[in-house]
Write a protein that holds these residues in place. Structure first.
Motif, PDB file in Angstrom:
ATOM      1  N   ARG A  46       0.820  -1.226   0.000  1.00 27.80           N
ATOM      2  CA  ARG A  46       0.000   0.000   0.000  1.00 27.80           C
ATOM      3  C   ARG A  46       0.850   1.271   0.000  1.00 27.80           C
ATOM      4  N   GLU A 322      -2.781 -12.077  -7.184  1.00 25.58           N
ATOM      5  CA  GLU A 322      -4.206 -12.077  -6.851  1.00 25.58           C
ATOM      6  C   GLU A 322      -4.396 -12.219  -5.337  1.00 25.58           C
ATOM      7  N   LYS A 325      -3.908  -8.875  -3.810  1.00 26.35           N
ATOM      8  CA  LYS A 325      -5.051  -8.009  -4.136  1.00 26.35           C
ATOM      9  C   LYS A 325      -6.245  -8.345  -3.241  1.00 26.35           C
ATOM     10  N   ALA A 326      -6.484  -9.636  -3.052  1.00 27.61           N
ATOM     11  CA  ALA A 326      -7.629 -10.070  -2.246  1.00 27.61           C
ATOM     12  C   ALA A 326      -7.478  -9.620  -0.795  1.00 27.61           C
ATOM     13  N   ASP A 328      -5.577  -7.036   0.209  1.00 25.14           N
ATOM     14  CA  ASP A 328      -5.640  -5.575   0.215  1.00 25.14           C
ATOM     15  C   ASP A 328      -7.082  -5.102   0.197  1.00 25.14           C
ATOM     16  N   GLU A 329      -7.916  -5.794  -0.590  1.00 19.78           N
ATOM     17  CA  GLU A 329      -9.334  -5.385  -0.715  1.00 19.78           C
ATOM     18  C   GLU A 329     -10.193  -6.020   0.376  1.00 19.78           C
ATOM     19  N   ARG A 330      -9.546  -6.663   1.309  1.00 22.60           N
ATOM     20  CA  ARG A 330     -10.224  -7.326   2.439  1.00 22.60           C
ATOM     21  C   ARG A 330     -11.221  -8.392   1.974  1.00 22.60           C
ATOM     22  N   ARG A 331     -11.008  -8.944   0.792  1.00 21.87           N
ATOM     23  CA  ARG A 331     -11.813 -10.080   0.360  1.00 21.87           C
ATOM     24  C   ARG A 331     -11.305 -11.352   1.021  1.00 21.87           C
TER      25      ARG A 331
END
Lengths: 339, 339
Positions: A46, A322, A325-326, A328-331
């Protein structure tokens, strides 16, 4: 071999890297069986920490493929778990239980264990062999021991969680959730998870949380006080590392109580006078995971704890980008990378 | 009755004040036998804390002259020692040993014990009677127990001074000096006093210091590290309360070691990341002197310790202004006021 490189914030790639070799007679080389992405890997992702073509990853389990001349306690073929700090485990600091600050400590993050192979310095002091080759379903939990479980455990120990204690946990990431599990194992009477995410609340309850507080900041502190006769919790685990979370932890703790903080501090500044009058104990830092590994491995081997549940997304190493990314996006709470 | 009032910074006067009366059935009134001037009284004297016609003093020993209806453990005629915080000594916080943060705590400084008489709230929880009427030569030591000894003792306990430990002490005022005495009584192996004043060094050695470090700040930290194989002290007592002294204490402590800080913080701000990577334990605040009073009184009564030596100037109450001046100008370490 293949390994993860973070070129720049937000730019994660899997590339061919040079196969590691024994550099010191105390080194071992392991074939990594599983690695994962840490909440702390998100700071450079980030842009909150500098990064420039860095190899990534500091959590690992694997099989020893080669050892240096001086390595005595692990042998080729052993399945091993290690900490994110290599340590000699013999110096005075290690012997006092602070292997993450060993006088010869080396940070595994600079080596990068999100890769097919990794060089492990100070193998005798760093690695702990499992009692045998683990069943596949134990691997996530053993991998968790390498950092998030060991860190959550240290936080609970630092917060002096134990029988008769009310423990509050600030942070519902993997470390906070495993701090709950640790507090339960250490015998805490009541465990208050601070979380506003339904899925994490569910896992918190499964790990032993008896209460959930959704409020944050000063409102969260007030709720903790309401739940503790106005006094605050005996023990508070801080597993975030921001100004807000540290103050939430300190203010939610009763005078004489203990804060165990393991969130890597980012722009945190503590006011001396407030800390003085809080009357709390403050202890934390990079967890000396090695101190706890033999006990944690045994608990996992005996299937008494199942910390691997924190992994809610599993991807092949090739899809590491991926995974970042997941998270980072709190998925995803915590991503396991298979090899 | 006569009592000290600080009109403004630098302006201390002894005046007629109203004789205290029982306000609550848990109160006692004592005739003060001796009081003293605290290092913390110098903060308002120097304008570093607000002051406006405040009664002064929070350290005291004396004889009970009157008790409220509910007082059971002390009686008229008892010679008593109390802490600078009144406490019920029964609440959960008191029972955990943090009487200075009792849910009913009252700060004696707002009452002002540099006076002929004083009202002591929560007398049962606050006062401890001595085994009998003390010999006159014991009075300075018993008075010291009321704050400076109790505070130095707490600092040593908070720093986990004990057998096998190297203890460093930042601050050579009365509290720091008595922190040395406490560390010795707690069994510390080596005690390093940080002091550049010959008279205080001499008392430090008498109280148990084995080494003296004259350097301060980063140089002082380096000297401590040189004396401890590069690792830092196990235990560090901080008895000043400035940014420099706190950082000196934190940086002189080895990873996993303990800082006990009792200097009232003034404009101190701790960097979260440095604290995180220090790996130390930090504990302190206003000392729960009441926790230690029974033990300290017994040690004094049995003449096993002589903390009264920190008083190097004795003046009648009427000369309190001169006492403040002498401490401000560092002509005296600690001033005892006779009545």
């Amino acid at each position: 071999m293949r390994g993860v490189i973070m070129y720049a914030p937000g730019d994660v790639r899997v590339e061919d890297r040079e196969h590691p070799t024994i550099l010191e007679p105390t080194d071992a080389i392991i074939r990594v069986s599983a690695s994962c992405i840490c909440g702390s890997d998100l700071w450079p992702y980030r842009g909150a920490e500098p990064v420039d073509h860095n190899p990534m990853g500091h959590e690992y389990v694997g099989v020893v493929t080669e050892i240096g001349h001086d390595v005595e306690t692990v042998k080729v073929g052993d399945f091993v778990v290690g900490s994110f700090f290599a340590s000699d485990n013999t110096c005075e600091i290690c012997q006092a239980g602070y292997q993450s600050r060993c006088v010869h400590a080396e940070l595994m993050g600079t080596i990068g264990t999100q890769a097919e192979f990794a060089r492990i310095p100070l193998a005798d002091g760093t690695l702990v062999a499992t009692p045998g080759q683990p069943d596949a379903d134990l691997i996530p939990s053993l991998l968790a021991a390498s950092d998030v479980l060991g860190t959550g455990w240290f936080a609970a120990v630092a917060a002096e969680a134990g029988p008769g204690k009310t423990v509050a946990v600030v942070g519902d990431g993997a470390v906070g959730l495993l701090g709950i599990l640790a507090a339960r194992e250490l015998g805490a009477e009541r465990i208050i998870a601070m979380s506003r995410h339904a899925d994490r609340q569910a896992l918190a309850r499964e790990f032993g949380a008896t209460d959930i507080v959704e409020e944050r900041g000063e409102e969260g502190v007030e709720r903790i006080k309401e739940l503790t006769d106005g006094m605050g919790a005996h023990s508070v685990i801080e597993a975030v590392g921001t100004q807000e979370s540290m103050m939430q932890a300190i203010r939610a703790t009763r005078p004489g109580g203990h804060v165990g903080y393991v969130g890597v501090s980012h722009d945190v500044s503590l006011d001396g006078l407030e800390l003085f009058f809080s009357g709390i104990h403050l202890h934390g830092g990079p967890a000396p995971v090695r101190r706890f590994l033999p006990e944690l491995i045994q608990l996992i081997w005996d299937r008494k704890i199942d910390p691997g549940q924190v992994f809610d997304l599993t991807l092949p190493l090739e899809d590491a980008a991926e995974g970042y990314k997941a998270m980072d996006e709190r998925r995803a709470t915590k991503v396991l990378l298979t090899l």
